[in-house]
Design a protein around this motif. Structure first.
Motif, PDB file in Angstrom:
ATOM      1  N   SER A  71       0.819  -1.135   0.085  1.00 20.51           N
ATOM      2  CA  SER A  71      -0.031  -0.062  -0.068  1.00 20.51           C
ATOM      3  C   SER A  71       0.774   1.237  -0.024  1.00 20.51           C
ATOM      4  O   SER A  71       1.930   1.066   0.432  1.00 20.51           O
ATOM      5  CB  SER A  71      -1.048   0.082   1.394  1.00 20.51           C
ATOM      6  N   HIS A  72       0.195   2.297  -0.378  1.00 16.51           N
ATOM      7  CA  HIS A  72       1.000   3.540  -0.631  1.00 16.51           C
ATOM      8  C   HIS A  72       0.024   4.592   0.049  1.00 16.51           C
ATOM      9  O   HIS A  72      -0.990   4.683   0.067  1.00 16.51           O
ATOM     10  CB  HIS A  72       1.301   3.972  -2.073  1.00 16.51           C
ATOM     11  N   ASN A  73       0.893   5.775   0.456  1.00 17.93           N
ATOM     12  CA  ASN A  73       0.064   7.033   1.032  1.00 17.93           C
ATOM     13  C   ASN A  73       0.024   8.206   0.050  1.00 17.93           C
ATOM     14  O   ASN A  73      -0.632   9.093   0.333  1.00 17.93           O
ATOM     15  CB  ASN A  73       0.592   7.426   2.350  1.00 17.93           C
ATOM     16  N   SER A  74       0.611   7.794  -1.105  1.00 18.77           N
ATOM     17  CA  SER A  74       0.305   9.081  -2.295  1.00 18.77           C
ATOM     18  C   SER A  74       0.447   8.496  -3.555  1.00 18.77           C
ATOM     19  O   SER A  74       0.923   7.264  -3.842  1.00 18.77           O
ATOM     20  CB  SER A  74       1.448  10.074  -2.060  1.00 18.77           C
ATOM     21  N   GLY A  75      -0.011   9.320  -4.583  1.00 23.56           N
ATOM     22  CA  GLY A  75       0.038   8.840  -5.824  1.00 23.56           C
ATOM     23  C   GLY A  75       1.552   8.841  -6.333  1.00 23.56           C
ATOM     24  O   GLY A  75       1.861   8.343  -7.272  1.00 23.56           O
ATOM     25  N   SER A  76       2.326   9.731  -5.846  1.00 30.09           N
ATOM     26  CA  SER A  76       3.808  10.051  -6.195  1.00 30.09           C
ATOM     27  C   SER A  76       4.379   8.488  -5.934  1.00 30.09           C
ATOM     28  O   SER A  76       5.241   8.086  -6.570  1.00 30.09           O
ATOM     29  CB  SER A  76       4.200  10.967  -5.509  1.00 30.09           C
ATOM     30  N   LEU A  80       6.160   5.942  -8.443  1.00 29.82           N
ATOM     31  CA  LEU A  80       7.651   5.504  -8.339  1.00 29.82           C
ATOM     32  C   LEU A  80       7.763   4.400  -8.123  1.00 29.82           C
ATOM     33  O   LEU A  80       8.571   3.497  -8.754  1.00 29.82           O
ATOM     34  CB  LEU A  80       8.050   6.579  -7.169  1.00 29.82           C
ATOM     35  N   SER A  81       6.997   3.572  -7.287  1.00 27.27           N
ATOM     36  CA  SER A  81       7.084   2.053  -7.088  1.00 27.27           C
ATOM     37  C   SER A  81       6.619   1.217  -8.334  1.00 27.27           C
ATOM     38  O   SER A  81       7.321   0.246  -8.667  1.00 27.27           O
ATOM     39  CB  SER A  81       6.310   1.737  -5.907  1.00 27.27           C
ATOM     40  N   ALA A  85       9.245  -0.985 -10.198  1.00 26.62           N
ATOM     41  CA  ALA A  85       8.898  -2.620 -10.405  1.00 26.62           C
ATOM     42  C   ALA A  85       9.083  -2.772 -11.924  1.00 26.62           C
ATOM     43  O   ALA A  85       9.308  -4.161 -12.376  1.00 26.62           O
ATOM     44  CB  ALA A  85       7.566  -2.793  -9.960  1.00 26.62           C
ATOM     45  N   ALA A  86       8.796  -2.122 -12.722  1.00 23.87           N
ATOM     46  CA  ALA A  86       8.830  -2.285 -14.314  1.00 23.87           C
ATOM     47  C   ALA A  86      10.248  -2.111 -14.751  1.00 23.87           C
ATOM     48  O   ALA A  86      10.650  -2.157 -15.995  1.00 23.87           O
ATOM     49  CB  ALA A  86       7.986  -1.026 -15.052  1.00 23.87           C
TER      50      ALA A  86
END
Length: 93
Positions: A71-76, A80-81, A85-86
């Motif tokens: 999970s993330h706390n922001s769109g940024s 980035l993740s 990952a790509a």
């Protein structure tokens, strides 16, 4: 007119009072159960802050049949993740 809730210190607010005004058809019983669980621990989920996040990630991974979820706390942070990952990073063309 500004609501009294806006002018109060957040630490002095009663979360049960705030969320009790949600219409009954806005959230279901399960939603209310989880919201109340977090609210009962305080807004910061102070007993074990990672517990709810870990449970969400585990449930998400199980639902979508993948090995893990983050999970993330922001769109940024999410973007980035996803890029990393790509295999896309600094200097990638």
């Amino acid at each position: 007119m500004v609501s009294d809730l806006v002018t109060k210190n957040a630490a002095d607010l009663d979360p049960h009072e705030i969320f009790s005004h949600l219409p009954p058809n806005r959230v279901g019983d399960t939603d209310r159960k989880y919201m109340n669980e977090v609210l009962d621990d305080g807004f910061g989920n102070t007993k074990d802050p990672a517990s709810m996040v870990a449970r969400l990630e585990t449930a998400f991974a199980e639902k979508f049949g993948v090995g893990f979820a983050i999970s993330h706390n922001s769109g940024s942070g999410t973007m980035l993740s996803a890029l990393l990952a790509a295999g896309i990073g600094p200097g990638t063309k």
